[in-house]
Design a protein around this motif. Structure first.
Motif, PDB file in Angstrom:
ATOM      1  N   PRO A   1       0.828  -1.209   0.000  1.00  0.00           N
ATOM      2  CA  PRO A   1       0.000   0.000   0.000  1.00  0.00           C
ATOM      3  C   PRO A   1       0.865   1.263   0.000  1.00  0.00           C
ATOM      4  O   PRO A   1       1.912   1.308   0.641  1.00  0.00           O
ATOM      5  CB  PRO A   1      -0.793  -0.114   1.312  1.00  0.00           C
ATOM      6  CG  PRO A   1      -0.691  -1.541   1.713  1.00  0.00           C
ATOM      7  CD  PRO A   1       0.619  -2.039   1.201  1.00  0.00           C
ATOM      8  N   ASN A   2       0.395   2.263  -0.742  1.00  0.00           N
ATOM      9  CA  ASN A   2       1.098   3.549  -0.769  1.00  0.00           C
ATOM     10  C   ASN A   2       0.067   4.667  -0.898  1.00  0.00           C
ATOM     11  O   ASN A   2      -0.297   5.068  -2.008  1.00  0.00           O
ATOM     12  CB  ASN A   2       2.103   3.606  -1.916  1.00  0.00           C
ATOM     13  CG  ASN A   2       3.012   4.821  -1.809  1.00  0.00           C
ATOM     14  OD1 ASN A   2       2.760   5.727  -1.016  1.00  0.00           O
ATOM     15  ND2 ASN A   2       4.055   4.844  -2.616  1.00  0.00           N
ATOM     16  N   PRO A   3      -0.435   5.180   0.238  1.00  0.00           N
ATOM     17  CA  PRO A   3      -1.462   6.229   0.204  1.00  0.00           C
ATOM     18  C   PRO A   3      -0.984   7.513  -0.449  1.00  0.00           C
ATOM     19  O   PRO A   3      -1.799   8.363  -0.823  1.00  0.00           O
ATOM     20  CB  PRO A   3      -1.763   6.464   1.695  1.00  0.00           C
ATOM     21  CG  PRO A   3      -1.261   5.247   2.397  1.00  0.00           C
ATOM     22  CD  PRO A   3      -0.088   4.770   1.603  1.00  0.00           C
TER      23      PRO A   3
ATOM     24  N   PRO B   1      -1.763   8.318  -5.284  1.00  0.00           N
ATOM     25  CA  PRO B   1      -3.184   8.059  -5.594  1.00  0.00           C
ATOM     26  C   PRO B   1      -3.440   7.827  -7.081  1.00  0.00           C
ATOM     27  O   PRO B   1      -2.668   8.279  -7.933  1.00  0.00           O
ATOM     28  CB  PRO B   1      -3.867   9.345  -5.127  1.00  0.00           C
ATOM     29  CG  PRO B   1      -2.825  10.400  -5.345  1.00  0.00           C
ATOM     30  CD  PRO B   1      -1.501   9.740  -5.053  1.00  0.00           C
ATOM     31  N   ASN B   2      -4.505   7.138  -7.338  1.00  0.00           N
ATOM     32  CA  ASN B   2      -5.019   6.993  -8.709  1.00  0.00           C
ATOM     33  C   ASN B   2      -6.149   8.012  -8.857  1.00  0.00           C
ATOM     34  O   ASN B   2      -7.251   7.816  -8.351  1.00  0.00           O
ATOM     35  CB  ASN B   2      -5.529   5.567  -8.921  1.00  0.00           C
ATOM     36  CG  ASN B   2      -6.192   5.393 -10.280  1.00  0.00           C
ATOM     37  OD1 ASN B   2      -6.038   6.210 -11.176  1.00  0.00           O
ATOM     38  ND2 ASN B   2      -6.969   4.323 -10.420  1.00  0.00           N
TER      39      ASN B   2
ATOM     40  N   GLN C   1      -8.535   7.138  -5.847  1.00  0.00           N
ATOM     41  CA  GLN C   1      -8.404   5.786  -5.286  1.00  0.00           C
ATOM     42  C   GLN C   1      -6.984   5.576  -4.753  1.00  0.00           C
ATOM     43  O   GLN C   1      -6.012   5.903  -5.411  1.00  0.00           O
ATOM     44  CB  GLN C   1      -8.709   4.745  -6.358  1.00  0.00           C
ATOM     45  CG  GLN C   1      -8.458   3.296  -5.928  1.00  0.00           C
ATOM     46  CD  GLN C   1      -8.561   2.334  -7.102  1.00  0.00           C
ATOM     47  OE1 GLN C   1      -9.626   2.152  -7.668  1.00  0.00           O
ATOM     48  NE2 GLN C   1      -7.430   1.739  -7.477  1.00  0.00           N
ATOM     49  N   ILE C   2      -6.906   5.009  -3.542  1.00  0.00           N
ATOM     50  CA  ILE C   2      -5.618   4.619  -2.974  1.00  0.00           C
ATOM     51  C   ILE C   2      -5.783   3.260  -2.305  1.00  0.00           C
ATOM     52  O   ILE C   2      -6.906   2.743  -2.171  1.00  0.00           O
ATOM     53  CB  ILE C   2      -5.105   5.642  -1.929  1.00  0.00           C
ATOM     54  CG1 ILE C   2      -6.085   5.716  -0.749  1.00  0.00           C
ATOM     55  CG2 ILE C   2      -4.858   7.002  -2.552  1.00  0.00           C
ATOM     56  CD1 ILE C   2      -5.565   6.527   0.420  1.00  0.00           C
ATOM     57  N   THR C   3      -4.676   2.663  -1.901  1.00  0.00           N
ATOM     58  CA  THR C   3      -4.721   1.465  -1.074  1.00  0.00           C
ATOM     59  C   THR C   3      -4.091   1.780   0.270  1.00  0.00           C
ATOM     60  O   THR C   3      -3.073   2.477   0.345  1.00  0.00           O
ATOM     61  CB  THR C   3      -3.972   0.288  -1.731  1.00  0.00           C
ATOM     62  OG1 THR C   3      -2.661   0.709  -2.095  1.00  0.00           O
ATOM     63  CG2 THR C   3      -4.710  -0.216  -2.958  1.00  0.00           C
TER      64      THR C   3
ATOM     65  N   TYR D   1     -11.532   5.100  -1.228  1.00  0.00           N
ATOM     66  CA  TYR D   1     -11.978   6.071  -2.220  1.00  0.00           C
ATOM     67  C   TYR D   1     -12.283   7.421  -1.579  1.00  0.00           C
ATOM     68  O   TYR D   1     -12.684   7.505  -0.420  1.00  0.00           O
ATOM     69  CB  TYR D   1     -13.238   5.570  -2.940  1.00  0.00           C
ATOM     70  CG  TYR D   1     -13.013   4.333  -3.778  1.00  0.00           C
ATOM     71  CD1 TYR D   1     -12.523   4.430  -5.071  1.00  0.00           C
ATOM     72  CD2 TYR D   1     -13.284   3.067  -3.271  1.00  0.00           C
ATOM     73  CE1 TYR D   1     -12.310   3.305  -5.852  1.00  0.00           C
ATOM     74  CE2 TYR D   1     -13.075   1.930  -4.036  1.00  0.00           C
ATOM     75  CZ  TYR D   1     -12.584   2.057  -5.323  1.00  0.00           C
ATOM     76  OH  TYR D   1     -12.366   0.946  -6.084  1.00  0.00           O
TER      77      TYR D   1
ATOM     78  N   TYR E   1      -9.594  13.863   0.214  1.00  0.00           N
ATOM     79  CA  TYR E   1      -8.292  13.191   0.166  1.00  0.00           C
ATOM     80  C   TYR E   1      -7.245  13.948   0.964  1.00  0.00           C
ATOM     81  O   TYR E   1      -6.435  13.354   1.681  1.00  0.00           O
ATOM     82  CB  TYR E   1      -7.842  13.039  -1.292  1.00  0.00           C
ATOM     83  CG  TYR E   1      -6.448  12.459  -1.428  1.00  0.00           C
ATOM     84  CD1 TYR E   1      -6.149  11.199  -0.917  1.00  0.00           C
ATOM     85  CD2 TYR E   1      -5.430  13.181  -2.041  1.00  0.00           C
ATOM     86  CE1 TYR E   1      -4.872  10.659  -1.022  1.00  0.00           C
ATOM     87  CE2 TYR E   1      -4.144  12.657  -2.166  1.00  0.00           C
ATOM     88  CZ  TYR E   1      -3.874  11.393  -1.647  1.00  0.00           C
ATOM     89  OH  TYR E   1      -2.611  10.867  -1.741  1.00  0.00           O
TER      90      TYR E   1
END
Length: 360
Positions: free
Chosen positions: A250-252, A255-256, A311-313, A341, A348
């Motif tokens: 994961p890398n907040p 972002p996408n 979107q992030i994880t 999301y 965000y």
């Protein structure tokens, strides 16, 4: 009740004192054996007349002698077949079956005779070569357990998820197949308690998996999952196994970004529909719009977003959703990446501030 209730008479071996009477209700086969040939023929003639509605007074019946308990065969409720050699090719399955296992039989498809067993509660077709499931499998309204592990399935039909299985199916084993995804409708199987998906090729889990509120045992080990859907947080499991998946780190901070500024009219309408819980359906909207609304994302602020989002994880400890967690990796970890999301840059940035402070 005999009148109009005899579905079929099997009299091929009547000269040997054997016959079978198939009733419509209850759906059972009455097997007669070791009978006197003459008496058996008389009985079958009377049965045909009774089925046609003839008056009882004209039936050629003799005085009945009660059968001994030892001579009456109870309806068969369980059948286990574990080889191709033992699989019945000419004989029908007893209509009274509640548990059928037909494993290691090299079946390429589900036998249509099996689909007529309306009392089936447990169906085990593991270790076969089945590639596709017929939609009529969903007509088995009493089916509680379905075991299809070690077959050649490449898909699981959405039609099955919209059938009577929604209310009856408690146990589903699809492990050791070739599944790459499950349909969105999978989450309509609300009665599921145990789901096994190990050793497939799954690239994702259903985005609305959190709707499976009764789910307690989930295993999806050795698939190809890069992350978990955001709805995964809503699960309340007793046991969870996700070992052997290639989860991404994961890398907040990367972002996408799929934001569309200004928002399209479609996005505004979709958000309002979900946020205000406005009823909709295919009688009001095109089906593709209904499908889009069904998979709307939920921002951290609680608002919905459709095709405009960030979107992030992030990392989630799986003990938040399961009492017992099988280690995710060989390092003893119980954490996995989960999608997150945001409906706007504002949401965000607020998350980012909190994240940087907590890691500060």
């Amino acid at each position: 009740q005999v009148q109009q209730n005899v579905e079929r008479l099997f009299t091929r071996f009547v000269e040997l004192g054997k016959a079978t009477v198939r009733l419509r209700e209850p759906a059972v086969d009455l097997r007669l054996s070791k009978a006197n040939v003459s008496n058996l023929k008389t009985f079958l003639s009377a049965l045909r007349l009774a089925h046609q509605g003839s008056d009882a007074g004209v039936l050629p019946l003799s005085t009945l002698v009660p059968a001994k308990t030892s001579e009456v065969e109870k309806p068969k409720t369980k059948m286990i077949i574990t080889s191709r050699r033992d699989y019945p090719l000419t004989k029908s399955f007893p209509y009274s079956l509640e548990h059928l296992q037909a494993s290691y039989c090299k079946l390429a498809r589900i036998d249509t005779r099996v689909l007529c067993l309306r009392k089936l509660r447990k169906l085990d077709l593991s270790h076969n070569h089945i590639k596709q499931l017929p939609a009529t499998l969903g007509d088995l309204a009493c089916l509680q357990e379905l075991d299809l592990h070690d077959n050649h399935l490449e898909s699981f039909s959405g039609a099955l998820c919209c059938s009577s299985l929604q209310k009856s199916l408690h146990f589903l084993d699809l492990s050791q197949n070739r599944l790459r995804a499950l349909p969105l409708e999978f989450c309509r199987l609300r009665a599921l308690v145990t789901v096994r998906l190990d050793d497939n090729e799954l690239l994702r889990l259903p985005c609305r998996i959190g709707r499976l509120s009764r789910l307690r045992f989930l295993s999806a080990a050795r698939n190809r999952l890069p992350f978990l859907p955001t709805d995964f947080r809503r699960l309340s499991l007793e046991n969870l196994d996700l070992f052997g998946n290639p989860f991404e780190q994961p890398n907040p901070l990367v972002p996408n970004i799929q934001l569309k500024i200004p928002l399209t009219l479609l996005e505004c309408a979709a958000r309002a529909t979900v946020n205000h819980r406005i009823p909709y359906g295919c009688h009001l909207l095109p089906s593709h719009l209904c499908e889009d609304l069904e998979v709307a994302k939920t921002c951290q602020c609680g608002s919905a977003c459709l095709s405009s989002f960030i979107q992030i994880t992030v990392t989630m400890n799986l003990h938040h959703v399961a009492h017992t967690v099988v280690l995710v990796d060989n390092m003893g970890g119980t954490e996995a990446p989960i999608l997150c999301y945001f409906c706007s840059l504002h949401c965000y940035s607020q998350f980012l501030d909190r994240h940087l402070q907590s890691n500060g």
